[in-house]
Design a protein around this motif. Structure first.
Motif, mmCIF file in Angstrom:
data_model
loop_
_atom_site.group_PDB
_atom_site.id
_atom_site.type_symbol
_atom_site.label_atom_id
_atom_site.label_comp_id
_atom_site.label_asym_id
_atom_site.label_seq_id
_atom_site.Cartn_x
_atom_site.Cartn_y
_atom_site.Cartn_z
ATOM 1 N N ALA A 95 22.354 60.098 60.502
ATOM 2 C CA ALA A 95 22.622 58.747 60.013
ATOM 3 C C ALA A 95 21.332 57.944 59.821
ATOM 4 O O ALA A 95 21.265 57.094 58.926
ATOM 5 N N LEU A 96 20.314 58.215 60.615
ATOM 6 C CA LEU A 96 19.059 57.459 60.493
ATOM 7 C C LEU A 96 18.283 57.775 59.220
ATOM 8 O O LEU A 96 17.288 57.121 58.918
ATOM 9 N N PHE A 97 18.732 58.774 58.446
ATOM 10 C CA PHE A 97 18.112 59.053 57.153
ATOM 11 C C PHE A 97 18.500 57.993 56.119
ATOM 12 O O PHE A 97 17.902 57.910 55.059
ATOM 13 N N ILE A 98 19.516 57.183 56.444
ATOM 14 C CA ILE A 98 19.980 56.116 55.552
ATOM 15 C C ILE A 98 19.587 54.780 56.175
ATOM 16 O O ILE A 98 19.793 54.552 57.362
ATOM 17 N N GLN A 99 19.000 53.904 55.356
ATOM 18 C CA GLN A 99 18.585 52.583 55.838
ATOM 19 C C GLN A 99 18.875 51.556 54.746
ATOM 20 O O GLN A 99 18.430 51.718 53.606
ATOM 21 N N ASP A 100 19.625 50.549 55.083
ATOM 22 C CA ASP A 100 19.957 49.466 54.145
ATOM 23 C C ASP A 100 20.570 49.985 52.842
ATOM 24 O O ASP A 100 20.224 49.529 51.747
ATOM 25 N N GLY A 101 21.458 50.978 52.960
ATOM 26 C CA GLY A 101 22.149 51.488 51.784
ATOM 27 C C GLY A 101 21.348 52.426 50.913
ATOM 28 O O GLY A 101 21.752 52.724 49.786
ATOM 29 N N HIS A 102 20.207 52.896 51.404
ATOM 30 C CA HIS A 102 19.345 53.815 50.651
ATOM 31 C C HIS A 102 18.825 54.902 51.579
ATOM 32 O O HIS A 102 18.734 54.709 52.796
ATOM 33 N N VAL A 103 18.424 56.025 50.979
ATOM 34 C CA VAL A 103 17.733 57.052 51.756
ATOM 35 C C VAL A 103 16.375 56.482 52.142
ATOM 36 O O VAL A 103 15.729 55.804 51.336
ATOM 37 N N VAL A 104 15.946 56.723 53.379
ATOM 38 C CA VAL A 104 14.631 56.247 53.826
ATOM 39 C C VAL A 104 13.591 56.724 52.814
ATOM 40 O O VAL A 104 13.492 57.923 52.512
ATOM 41 N N ASP A 105 12.847 55.778 52.271
ATOM 42 C CA ASP A 105 11.950 56.020 51.147
ATOM 43 C C ASP A 105 10.939 57.144 51.386
ATOM 44 O O ASP A 105 10.694 57.967 50.519
#
Length: 117
Positions: A52-62
């Motif tokens: 789940a931490l690969f997603i941040q604020d509705g996007h894949v972690v840049d």
């Protein structure tokens, strides 16, 4: 339970990833194909999921895609690279995945590159 399952507390099955990113499941499969994210089979039902931490604020972690590429070039499997990202490191005061989420990609990529030597 595998080592990676014990390191990552929250997993997202691919349909949940599609919903969080507001994209089709086909697009999620595209993200996997282009190695923007990686998935492993977890749980008793052996479902392909991403941390789940690969997603941040509705996007894949840049900065995740480049870090995945560096770790892959170092010979890490998907399960091994997730384990590396989620293993606490005293010198980072946390885990590499947390540093990426905080925007500290240069330090993490430097460390990942050193694994190839």
């Amino acid at each position: 339970m595998s080592n990676v399952e014990s390191l990552v507390s929250d997993w997202l099955p691919l349909p949940d990833v599609a919903e969080l990113l507001n994209v089709s499941i086909t697009k999620v499969h595209g993200l996997l194909d282009e190695r923007a994210v990686v998935a492993v089979r977890v749980g008793e039902r052996n479902i392909r999921s991403i941390p789940a931490l690969f997603i941040q604020d509705g996007h894949v972690v840049d900065s995740l895609k480049g870090t995945i590429a560096v770790l892959g070039d170092a010979g890490y499997t998907d399960e091994e690279l997730i384990a590396w990202l989620f293993t606490p490191d005293e010198s980072l005061r946390g885990r590499p995945v947390d540093a990426l989420r905080e925007g500290r990609k240069t330090e993490i990529r430097r460390r990942a590159q050193s694994l190839a030597w």
